[in-house]
Scaffold this motif. Sequence first.
Motif, short mmCIF file in Angstrom:
data_model
loop_
_atom_site.label_atom_id
_atom_site.label_comp_id
_atom_site.label_asym_id
_atom_site.label_seq_id
_atom_site.Cartn_x
_atom_site.Cartn_y
_atom_site.Cartn_z
N GLU A 284 0.82 -1.20 0.00
CA GLU A 284 0.00 0.00 0.00
C GLU A 284 0.86 1.26 0.00
N PRO A 285 0.40 2.32 -0.65
CA PRO A 285 1.16 3.58 -0.64
C PRO A 285 1.06 4.26 0.73
N ASP A 286 1.95 5.21 0.96
CA ASP A 286 1.97 5.96 2.21
C ASP A 286 0.98 7.12 2.10
N ASP A 287 -0.19 6.97 2.75
CA ASP A 287 -1.24 7.98 2.64
C ASP A 287 -0.90 9.27 3.39
N SER A 288 0.14 9.25 4.20
CA SER A 288 0.50 10.47 4.95
C SER A 288 1.11 11.53 4.04
N ILE A 289 1.54 11.12 2.85
CA ILE A 289 2.10 12.09 1.89
C ILE A 289 0.95 12.68 1.10
N GLN A 290 0.63 13.93 1.38
CA GLN A 290 -0.48 14.60 0.73
C GLN A 290 -0.04 15.95 0.17
N PHE A 291 -0.76 16.39 -0.84
CA PHE A 291 -0.38 17.61 -1.55
C PHE A 291 -1.56 18.55 -1.67
N ILE A 292 -1.25 19.79 -1.94
CA ILE A 292 -2.24 20.80 -2.31
C ILE A 292 -1.83 21.35 -3.68
N ARG A 293 -2.69 22.18 -4.27
CA ARG A 293 -2.38 22.78 -5.56
C ARG A 293 -1.88 24.21 -5.34
N VAL A 294 -0.72 24.52 -5.87
CA VAL A 294 -0.15 25.86 -5.81
C VAL A 294 0.39 26.20 -7.20
N ARG A 295 -0.08 27.30 -7.77
CA ARG A 295 0.32 27.70 -9.13
C ARG A 295 0.16 26.55 -10.12
N GLU A 296 -0.96 25.85 -10.02
CA GLU A 296 -1.36 24.79 -10.95
C GLU A 296 -0.51 23.53 -10.84
N GLN A 297 0.31 23.40 -9.76
CA GLN A 297 1.09 22.19 -9.55
C GLN A 297 0.96 21.75 -8.10
N ILE A 298 1.37 20.51 -7.83
CA ILE A 298 1.31 20.02 -6.46
C ILE A 298 2.37 20.71 -5.61
N SER A 299 2.09 20.74 -4.30
CA SER A 299 3.06 21.25 -3.33
C SER A 299 2.78 20.54 -2.01
N PRO A 300 3.82 20.24 -1.22
CA PRO A 300 3.57 19.58 0.07
C PRO A 300 2.55 20.37 0.89
N ARG A 301 1.64 19.65 1.54
CA ARG A 301 0.57 20.32 2.28
C ARG A 301 1.11 21.30 3.30
N SER A 302 2.28 21.02 3.86
CA SER A 302 2.84 21.90 4.90
C SER A 302 3.25 23.26 4.35
N THR A 303 3.32 23.40 3.00
CA THR A 303 3.74 24.67 2.41
C THR A 303 2.74 25.78 2.70
#
Length: 844
Positions: free
Chosen positions: A812-831
Amino acid sequence: MKSNNILVVGNGMVGHHLVENVIKNNPDASVTVLSAEPRLAYDRVHLSEYFAGKTADDLALCDADLYQQWQVKFHCNSKVKTIDRVFKSVTTESGEVYRYDKLVLATGSYPFVPPIPGGDQDHCLVYRTIEDLEAISASAAQSKVGVVVGGGLLGLEAANALKQLGLETHVVEFAPQLMAVQLDAAGGDLLKEKIAELGVSVHTSKATEKIIAGDSCRYKMCFADGSELETDLILFSAGIRPHDELAKCCELEVGPRGGIVVNDACQTSDSSIYAVGECALWQQRIYGLVAPGYQMAKVAAAQLTQASEQPLFSGADMSTKLKLMGVDVGSIGDAHGNTEGSLSYTYENQPESIYKKIVVSADRKKLLGAVLVGDCSDYDNLLQYCLNSIELPDAPEALILPIAEGAPTLGVDALPDSASICSCHNVSKADVIAAIDGGACDIGAVKDCTKASTGCGGCSALLKKVVDTTLEQRGVEVSSDICEHFAFSRQELFDIVRVEQIKSFDDLLDRHGKGMGCDICKPAVSSIFASQWNEYILAEQHVPLQDTNDTYLANMQKDGSYSVVPRIAGGEITPEKLIVLGQVAKKYDLYTKITGGQRVDLFGARLEQLPPIWAELIEAGFETGHAYGKSLRTVKSCVGESWCRYGVQDSVAMAIYLENRYKGLRAPHKIKMAVSGCTRECAEAQSKDVGVIATENGWNLYVCGNGGMRPRHADLFATDLDDETLIRYIDRMLMFYVRTADRLQRTSVWMENLEGGLDYLQQVVIKDSLGLANELEKQMTHIVGAYQCEWKTTLENPEALKRFRSFVNSDEPDDSIQFIRVREQISPRSTVIASEDEPEKEFA
């Protein structure tokens, strides 16, 4: 108006040093600086590096923020016109009036231009300020031939500048030899030969009578002997004259041939006015080097601040060691043997173009002077004998003969406490010892305390000897052990691995170590194995040695995801490959960034995604870019002669060749390279570990530069090389670095710590002084031949692939790695942090 208001006229190197010392002595001092130039102090000693890529900011010694921090008031473009000694004020050309209690004249000097008819035309220039350099660059862009009038220190530096600008370069000197002040006739003749070999024509015993319009060039120089020389640009560097016009106007005492007369306290004939540097005349002598100026500044600052210790100026040693157009030149004391009864010893090696002479007293007990051309390795030793009146050995000639067993060398203990270690900042052996007694426990701390070796850097080897010896005498162990498990330095471990053919950590630990190893020695030994044998780093015996990035062949990011960086050799890429990168990034939703190294980074891959991403990239013709390893990263390039109208060589082809040759080379630290197609230097080669710049005659090689936290410009290593010689020198230099550098040591720090520095490295690589050339080349050939794409090897290894999953017992993948969208690309949620009722924010 505040009492003790100090007004400093002039903000060159010496003027700035005076301000620095005043503030050091009394942080509350009231200081105002008036500079005639449009900028604050900059490094004139390294002015020629402007043509090698340094900017005005790179050369700056201070900035507005620093002076504001010191509470020093300053005004640029403020040339002083008059001094009123009665009312203690100065008036600038713009009419501004400044009062003073104490005035310091640090106005420096100006270039002497001989009164030659026609010498005041356009493209007849001088070499003194950054504005002069800008004018030279502009003129050179419209010229093909350049002439320097003057064959002294500055003249030869100026000639090097014209050569770097791509001009056919000539030096015209009135005297019968070059550097007539510092060198004897034999030394001057050899210097002329060596400079001629570098492509600069030297014309001695030439008196220019007039400059007229030329036939094939812009101008024609007509000489007294009837000969002529055509040129487009003329650069006057025929000596300096003190800026003493302010002193003359206010009737301060001035010498018969110029210069503001000062006493031992650097006071002028008016006790409220001081003069320091090249405008000052002390005992009928003007000192044209920065080190004496610094000493004057220190003396004047002590007087101005009423410091507890008030040294007096007692003259200064004018010995000098420098590299002129790649040629080592040294001059010490009475180089011409003018002392009555003096005797000389000379050594000349014509095949190697080396000339050495020492001048000794009539009783052969004291060294009076020396001349060194082609090899300055004995300079530090000879200088200490001369400055400290140390008694010579029974056979003084042994000091300059080729080193043999038993040859006399001067140990640190033999130096008196008064021995000068750094002449630029007037640092003695006693000062170094005092810094150590005050808590400085390594060479970096000693430099911070004393400023030793932060000027020209020529004293770095001697400083290291004094520091190490003093620490050992204090009972401080100067250890080079890599860690507690191995009583060896990295270099010693490398030699052990090579000689004993050791290929596993356990074997090395059993034979030469103790314990289980640690996070320091394991990655270091792994790097040694890779540099020596170039085996697959994820082989079973090597996996436990790797750090996280090497273990997963990717760089771990702060959120636990990884970046994928395929190699794009020389920055050249086809449209088809660009499309593949876009398709892969879109498929796996990866953040995409073009790097300064001219390749594309793909961020945000989870561990289990790495192998399928690699597979798609490899199928398209990509391979690992080794961004995760201490190895070659990139070879940056400009477009070169194929597209650029200034290009003189195919920089892209050379960059691709270099990157494909050295890809996968493991080293103590990362290695970056660049290739520029002309001296305009668009690839920024002089900020790299290995920099290559095209010339019309081949390639110039620069080494040991870097960016980062401690930027360092690379040093010119060799000039006008053909392709084969260039590659051979890079092979040797890189393998010597891999063999001898400390763990995690960049090439720049490695070279600075080599005893002898650049000169020593040139001897090893170019002259093969250690007899290692064939061995180094053979080792590089082995490394190149053993290359493998570690991504591809991993994909072909089922056992290795088992490592690429987030959990040992699950796919299974690591679900703790999550992203948000910033300037139309992914970025770590902590950003970006948003409240529950507030939408995610994007940075502007």
